[in-house]
Scaffold this motif. Structure first.
Motif, PDB file in Angstrom:
ATOM      1  N   UNK A  77     -20.315 -16.145 -22.989  1.00 60.78           N
ATOM      2  CA  UNK A  77     -19.710 -16.585 -21.730  1.00 60.78           C
ATOM      3  C   UNK A  77     -18.405 -15.845 -21.477  1.00 60.78           C
ATOM      4  N   UNK A  78     -17.573 -15.741 -22.496  1.00 62.31           N
ATOM      5  CA  UNK A  78     -16.303 -15.011 -22.355  1.00 62.31           C
ATOM      6  C   UNK A  78     -16.574 -13.554 -22.007  1.00 62.31           C
ATOM      7  N   UNK A  79     -17.568 -12.954 -22.639  1.00 64.80           N
ATOM      8  CA  UNK A  79     -17.897 -11.552 -22.379  1.00 64.80           C
ATOM      9  C   UNK A  79     -18.317 -11.347 -20.928  1.00 64.80           C
ATOM     10  N   UNK A  80     -19.226 -12.184 -20.437  1.00 67.51           N
ATOM     11  CA  UNK A  80     -19.729 -12.032 -19.068  1.00 67.51           C
ATOM     12  C   UNK A  80     -18.641 -12.351 -18.049  1.00 67.51           C
ATOM     13  N   UNK A  81     -17.972 -13.483 -18.227  1.00 71.56           N
ATOM     14  CA  UNK A  81     -16.939 -13.889 -17.265  1.00 71.56           C
ATOM     15  C   UNK A  81     -15.802 -12.879 -17.257  1.00 71.56           C
ATOM     16  N   UNK A  82     -15.415 -12.383 -18.401  1.00 71.22           N
ATOM     17  CA  UNK A  82     -14.341 -11.383 -18.463  1.00 71.22           C
ATOM     18  C   UNK A  82     -14.691 -10.117 -17.709  1.00 71.22           C
ATOM     19  N   UNK A  83     -15.919  -9.645 -17.846  1.00 73.74           N
ATOM     20  CA  UNK A  83     -16.320  -8.432 -17.131  1.00 73.74           C
ATOM     21  C   UNK A  83     -16.408  -8.667 -15.620  1.00 73.74           C
ATOM     22  N   UNK A  84     -16.941  -9.820 -15.229  1.00 77.13           N
ATOM     23  CA  UNK A  84     -17.026 -10.124 -13.797  1.00 77.13           C
ATOM     24  C   UNK A  84     -15.627 -10.232 -13.194  1.00 77.13           C
ATOM     25  N   UNK A  85     -14.733 -10.928 -13.887  1.00 82.90           N
ATOM     26  CA  UNK A  85     -13.376 -11.084 -13.361  1.00 82.90           C
ATOM     27  C   UNK A  85     -12.611  -9.769 -13.345  1.00 82.90           C
ATOM     28  N   UNK A  86     -12.845  -8.917 -14.319  1.00 84.79           N
ATOM     29  CA  UNK A  86     -12.173  -7.621 -14.321  1.00 84.79           C
ATOM     30  C   UNK A  86     -12.562  -6.807 -13.080  1.00 84.79           C
ATOM     31  N   UNK A  87     -13.831  -6.833 -12.735  1.00 88.12           N
ATOM     32  CA  UNK A  87     -14.289  -6.123 -11.540  1.00 88.12           C
ATOM     33  C   UNK A  87     -13.705  -6.764 -10.286  1.00 88.12           C
TER      34      UNK A  87
ATOM     35  N   UNK B 127      -8.924 -16.532  -8.607  1.00 87.58           N
ATOM     36  CA  UNK B 127      -9.529 -16.045  -9.850  1.00 87.58           C
ATOM     37  C   UNK B 127      -9.666 -17.152 -10.892  1.00 87.58           C
ATOM     38  N   UNK B 128      -8.704 -18.075 -10.931  1.00 85.80           N
ATOM     39  CA  UNK B 128      -8.793 -19.197 -11.862  1.00 85.80           C
ATOM     40  C   UNK B 128      -9.984 -20.086 -11.527  1.00 85.80           C
ATOM     41  N   UNK B 129     -10.158 -20.369 -10.253  1.00 85.17           N
ATOM     42  CA  UNK B 129     -11.289 -21.199  -9.830  1.00 85.17           C
ATOM     43  C   UNK B 129     -12.614 -20.502 -10.132  1.00 85.17           C
ATOM     44  N   UNK B 130     -12.697 -19.210  -9.869  1.00 85.95           N
ATOM     45  CA  UNK B 130     -13.922 -18.451 -10.161  1.00 85.95           C
ATOM     46  C   UNK B 130     -14.193 -18.438 -11.661  1.00 85.95           C
ATOM     47  N   UNK B 131     -13.138 -18.264 -12.451  1.00 87.00           N
ATOM     48  CA  UNK B 131     -13.288 -18.223 -13.907  1.00 87.00           C
ATOM     49  C   UNK B 131     -13.823 -19.541 -14.447  1.00 87.00           C
ATOM     50  N   UNK B 132     -13.226 -20.650 -14.034  1.00 88.11           N
ATOM     51  CA  UNK B 132     -13.652 -21.955 -14.532  1.00 88.11           C
ATOM     52  C   UNK B 132     -15.069 -22.271 -14.058  1.00 88.11           C
ATOM     53  N   UNK B 133     -15.348 -22.037 -12.784  1.00 92.05           N
ATOM     54  CA  UNK B 133     -16.675 -22.350 -12.247  1.00 92.05           C
ATOM     55  C   UNK B 133     -17.762 -21.509 -12.920  1.00 92.05           C
ATOM     56  N   UNK B 134     -17.518 -20.223 -13.081  1.00 89.42           N
ATOM     57  CA  UNK B 134     -18.510 -19.350 -13.709  1.00 89.42           C
ATOM     58  C   UNK B 134     -18.710 -19.707 -15.185  1.00 89.42           C
ATOM     59  N   UNK B 135     -17.639 -20.060 -15.866  1.00 89.55           N
ATOM     60  CA  UNK B 135     -17.751 -20.458 -17.272  1.00 89.55           C
ATOM     61  C   UNK B 135     -18.561 -21.738 -17.419  1.00 89.55           C
ATOM     62  N   UNK B 136     -18.280 -22.727 -16.576  1.00 86.56           N
ATOM     63  CA  UNK B 136     -19.020 -23.994 -16.649  1.00 86.56           C
ATOM     64  C   UNK B 136     -20.491 -23.808 -16.287  1.00 86.56           C
ATOM     65  N   UNK B 137     -20.787 -22.881 -15.392  1.00 91.04           N
ATOM     66  CA  UNK B 137     -22.171 -22.608 -15.015  1.00 91.04           C
ATOM     67  C   UNK B 137     -22.920 -21.889 -16.147  1.00 91.04           C
ATOM     68  N   UNK B 138     -22.294 -20.888 -16.755  1.00 88.91           N
ATOM     69  CA  UNK B 138     -22.989 -20.042 -17.723  1.00 88.91           C
ATOM     70  C   UNK B 138     -23.117 -20.639 -19.120  1.00 88.91           C
TER      71      UNK B 138
END
Length: 136
Positions: free
Chosen positions: A71-81, A101-112
């Motif tokens: 999850x950290x790997x995927x979310x980190x790459x998406x957020x970097x882009x 970005x914080x909202x996107x990070x939390x939402x994507x992490x909880x989803x994945x």
């Protein structure tokens, strides 16, 4: 002088094939990797002990920290882009940008997170790891 034992090893019954890709897809859908119909989780991340549909034992999975790392790997790459494109193209206010970005990070992490845990349980089931090899 005795001759060496030249017997061939006894034939073993081949294990039933468990394709990895369908098991991973079932895990991503949060379904049993065996039948694809029963629920994989009782809560957000708690894996059921046995599937209610096919009685497949699932209690011996060992996902551990793998889903969190993925999850950290995927979310980190998406957020970097998103950070790169967002900052270079739009130049937003830093507080607005950080909030979005914080909202996107939390939402994507909880989803994945539960989906990637299902994928790892599916891989373990398909490859007969950690006790999944006892039942065909």
């Amino acid at each position: 002088m005795t001759q060496p034992d030249t017997q061939l090893p006894k034939a073993t019954v081949p294990a039933v094939d468990r394709p990895t890709k369908p098991a991973m897809l079932n895990g991503y859908r949060q379904k049993c990797p065996n039948c694809g119909e029963g629920q994989l989780f009782t809560g957000y991340l708690k894996v059921v002990d046995t599937c209610a549909v096919c009685d497949q034992d699932l209690h011996h999975h060992r996902a551990d920290d793998g889903p969190a790392y993925l999850t950290i790997l995927v979310v980190g790459h998406v957020l970097a882009i998103l950070m790169h494109v967002g900052f270079t193209q739009f130049r937003p206010n830093p507080m607005v940008f950080a909030t979005v970005l914080t909202i996107v990070c939390v939402a994507l992490s909880l989803y994945l997170l539960p989906r990637l845990k299902g994928v790892i349980v599916g891989i373990q089931w398909a490859r007969r790891m950690h006790g999944f090899g006892h039942k065909a």
